[in-house]
Design a protein around this motif. Sequence first.
Motif, PDB file in Angstrom:
ATOM      1  N   LEU A   1       7.637  -1.400  -8.887  1.00 47.29           N
ATOM      2  CA  LEU A   1       7.576  -0.639  -7.639  1.00 47.29           C
ATOM      3  C   LEU A   1       8.918  -0.594  -6.924  1.00 47.29           C
ATOM      4  O   LEU A   1       9.040   0.043  -5.874  1.00 47.29           O
ATOM      5  CB  LEU A   1       6.516  -1.244  -6.716  1.00 47.29           C
ATOM      6  CG  LEU A   1       5.063  -1.069  -7.173  1.00 47.29           C
ATOM      7  CD1 LEU A   1       4.119  -1.903  -6.301  1.00 47.29           C
ATOM      8  CD2 LEU A   1       4.651   0.396  -7.159  1.00 47.29           C
ATOM      9  N   GLY A   2       9.920  -1.276  -7.469  1.00 45.37           N
ATOM     10  CA  GLY A   2      11.271  -1.206  -6.926  1.00 45.37           C
ATOM     11  C   GLY A   2      11.500  -2.057  -5.703  1.00 45.37           C
ATOM     12  O   GLY A   2      12.277  -1.671  -4.820  1.00 45.37           O
TER      13      GLY A   2
ATOM     14  N   LEU B   1      -6.226   1.562  -1.219  1.00 46.67           N
ATOM     15  CA  LEU B   1      -6.101   3.015  -1.276  1.00 46.67           C
ATOM     16  C   LEU B   1      -7.421   3.585  -1.751  1.00 46.67           C
ATOM     17  O   LEU B   1      -7.953   3.158  -2.777  1.00 46.67           O
ATOM     18  CB  LEU B   1      -5.015   3.422  -2.270  1.00 46.67           C
ATOM     19  CG  LEU B   1      -3.552   3.248  -1.912  1.00 46.67           C
ATOM     20  CD1 LEU B   1      -2.695   3.644  -3.116  1.00 46.67           C
ATOM     21  CD2 LEU B   1      -3.192   4.099  -0.714  1.00 46.67           C
ATOM     22  N   ALA B   2      -7.951   4.553  -1.032  1.00 51.82           N
ATOM     23  CA  ALA B   2      -9.132   5.274  -1.498  1.00 51.82           C
ATOM     24  C   ALA B   2      -8.689   6.441  -2.377  1.00 51.82           C
ATOM     25  O   ALA B   2      -7.532   6.880  -2.330  1.00 51.82           O
ATOM     26  CB  ALA B   2      -9.948   5.781  -0.314  1.00 51.82           C
ATOM     27  N   ALA B   3      -9.618   6.950  -3.178  1.00 52.32           N
ATOM     28  CA  ALA B   3      -9.325   8.139  -3.969  1.00 52.32           C
ATOM     29  C   ALA B   3      -8.891   9.284  -3.054  1.00 52.32           C
ATOM     30  O   ALA B   3      -7.972  10.046  -3.374  1.00 52.32           O
ATOM     31  CB  ALA B   3     -10.552   8.534  -4.788  1.00 52.32           C
TER      32      ALA B   3
ATOM     33  N   ARG C   1       0.832  -1.207   0.000  1.00 53.61           N
ATOM     34  CA  ARG C   1       0.000   0.000   0.000  1.00 53.61           C
ATOM     35  C   ARG C   1       0.862   1.252   0.000  1.00 53.61           C
ATOM     36  O   ARG C   1       0.593   2.215  -0.732  1.00 53.61           O
ATOM     37  CB  ARG C   1      -0.920  -0.005   1.218  1.00 53.61           C
ATOM     38  CG  ARG C   1      -1.900   1.157   1.271  1.00 53.61           C
ATOM     39  CD  ARG C   1      -2.687   1.162   2.576  1.00 53.61           C
ATOM     40  NE  ARG C   1      -3.706   2.196   2.568  1.00 53.61           N
ATOM     41  CZ  ARG C   1      -3.471   3.474   2.841  1.00 53.61           C
ATOM     42  NH1 ARG C   1      -2.234   3.885   3.140  1.00 53.61           N
ATOM     43  NH2 ARG C   1      -4.479   4.352   2.819  1.00 53.61           N
ATOM     44  N   ARG C   2       1.917   1.262   0.797  1.00 52.12           N
ATOM     45  CA  ARG C   2       2.811   2.425   0.863  1.00 52.12           C
ATOM     46  C   ARG C   2       3.463   2.680  -0.493  1.00 52.12           C
ATOM     47  O   ARG C   2       3.533   3.825  -0.960  1.00 52.12           O
ATOM     48  CB  ARG C   2       3.885   2.189   1.923  1.00 52.12           C
ATOM     49  CG  ARG C   2       4.872   3.351   2.076  1.00 52.12           C
ATOM     50  CD  ARG C   2       6.000   3.005   3.032  1.00 52.12           C
ATOM     51  NE  ARG C   2       6.864   1.976   2.504  1.00 52.12           N
ATOM     52  CZ  ARG C   2       7.841   2.193   1.631  1.00 52.12           C
ATOM     53  NH1 ARG C   2       8.046   3.415   1.137  1.00 52.12           N
ATOM     54  NH2 ARG C   2       8.612   1.197   1.208  1.00 52.12           N
ATOM     55  N   LEU C   3       3.937   1.626  -1.141  1.00 52.60           N
ATOM     56  CA  LEU C   3       4.603   1.779  -2.430  1.00 52.60           C
ATOM     57  C   LEU C   3       3.637   2.306  -3.495  1.00 52.60           C
ATOM     58  O   LEU C   3       4.001   3.148  -4.319  1.00 52.60           O
ATOM     59  CB  LEU C   3       5.199   0.442  -2.869  1.00 52.60           C
ATOM     60  CG  LEU C   3       6.388  -0.058  -2.044  1.00 52.60           C
ATOM     61  CD1 LEU C   3       6.722  -1.497  -2.422  1.00 52.60           C
ATOM     62  CD2 LEU C   3       7.605   0.848  -2.226  1.00 52.60           C
ATOM     63  N   LEU C   4       2.407   1.804  -3.487  1.00 55.61           N
ATOM     64  CA  LEU C   4       1.422   2.280  -4.452  1.00 55.61           C
ATOM     65  C   LEU C   4       1.073   3.746  -4.230  1.00 55.61           C
ATOM     66  O   LEU C   4       0.926   4.520  -5.183  1.00 55.61           O
ATOM     67  CB  LEU C   4       0.157   1.418  -4.374  1.00 55.61           C
ATOM     68  CG  LEU C   4       0.293  -0.015  -4.894  1.00 55.61           C
ATOM     69  CD1 LEU C   4      -0.935  -0.828  -4.510  1.00 55.61           C
ATOM     70  CD2 LEU C   4       0.494  -0.028  -6.407  1.00 55.61           C
TER      71      LEU C   4
END
Length: 385
Positions: free
Chosen positions: A104-105, A231-233, A51-54
């Motif tokens: 995403l590395g 992730l929400a908008a 989630r953090r990477l996205l």
Amino acid sequence: MKRRQAGLVLPALILVLLLGALAMAFARQQSRIASQVRQQQTTVARLAEARRLLLEYAQSYHLTHPGQSTGYLLCPDTDNDGAAELSCGSAGDFAIGRLPYRTLGTVPLRDGFGECLWYAVAGNFKYNPKSAPLNWDTAGQFIVRNPDGSARHPTQRPTDYAVAVVFAPGPPLGAQHRVFLAGQPCNGPSDASLAIAQYLEGAYAAGPGSPMTITVGRLDSDTDNDQVAWLAASDVFDARLRTRSDTADLIGAVLTDTASALAPLPDPEGATTLIGNVIEGAPPVTAYNDRASPWSDQFRYLKCTTGTACMTLDDRAGHILGCAGLLLFAGTARGTQNRPAGGDPAYFEDNVSALQAPETDVFWAAHDYATTAPAQDLARCLPAP
């Protein structure tokens, strides 16, 4: 040994053996519980990392892709090479596959059971093919629900719906059959469309669907054990992004690009409203470049039909300007305001009366986006041709 003492040895021995067996069973149970806790902790940590990477990817898109706007998310990996596909489906259709960890590395992100994470992206947030608009008023495409069916969103505003969902498959259930293939970074067939049913319980075939329901599973369930992060908008366009200096630079460039494209004052797009000697509507589609197009629903465009400066703008910096054309930008929503459509005149809270009487009232709008006041109206005063 006396007969009485000898008679006590066997019961004592049985008791010792029974206690030993109970201790071993308890130890095994504790070991299983500890293993389940470790598996769950690993799963939660991997989901949080994905989630953090996205989020970082989406919020830095305009920095890593010059000339583009912000908020876009990458396509899933659908051929099991760890890389995001360059394109995924038709415009507006959501896409699903494995998490593209290489793009995403990072290394393959696996849940506590050793399975690679999966990933779905909303059609209106994916980077190719792009959909417009995409900004702080754009709705999410996924409704995330608890196992009991209740919504996981803080409100029912469309911007609180998810735009990216990461799945941890957990162990196989029922008829699911997972195959390890040597040389593949993740288990299962390379083609994600053939593998998905063996990993996720939901019917998530890629395609249209807005909004689409995604249910969080339970690890102890026999029917759905998928764990989920999303992730929400509103997460993508959060307060941190809205108050960053690079966001101010982006909005400034969007306004400048669009205002420059409006010379020498073409008519507003589509159906226009005549108010005295002013026509009002949206900028023509030709006024938008790749960076400005995602913000198209934030604009209103007014033009004096007389070819003179018939409107007045106070730019909040001590300047009173005469304008033959006026480009207004809405800024962020205020409070609990719900703006799913975008571009409505009511979104320009500082200029409601001026929009109703553009020749006799004064427009109030700043020239530059302020990170301390992201909701204020912005404007560009356009001179006569």
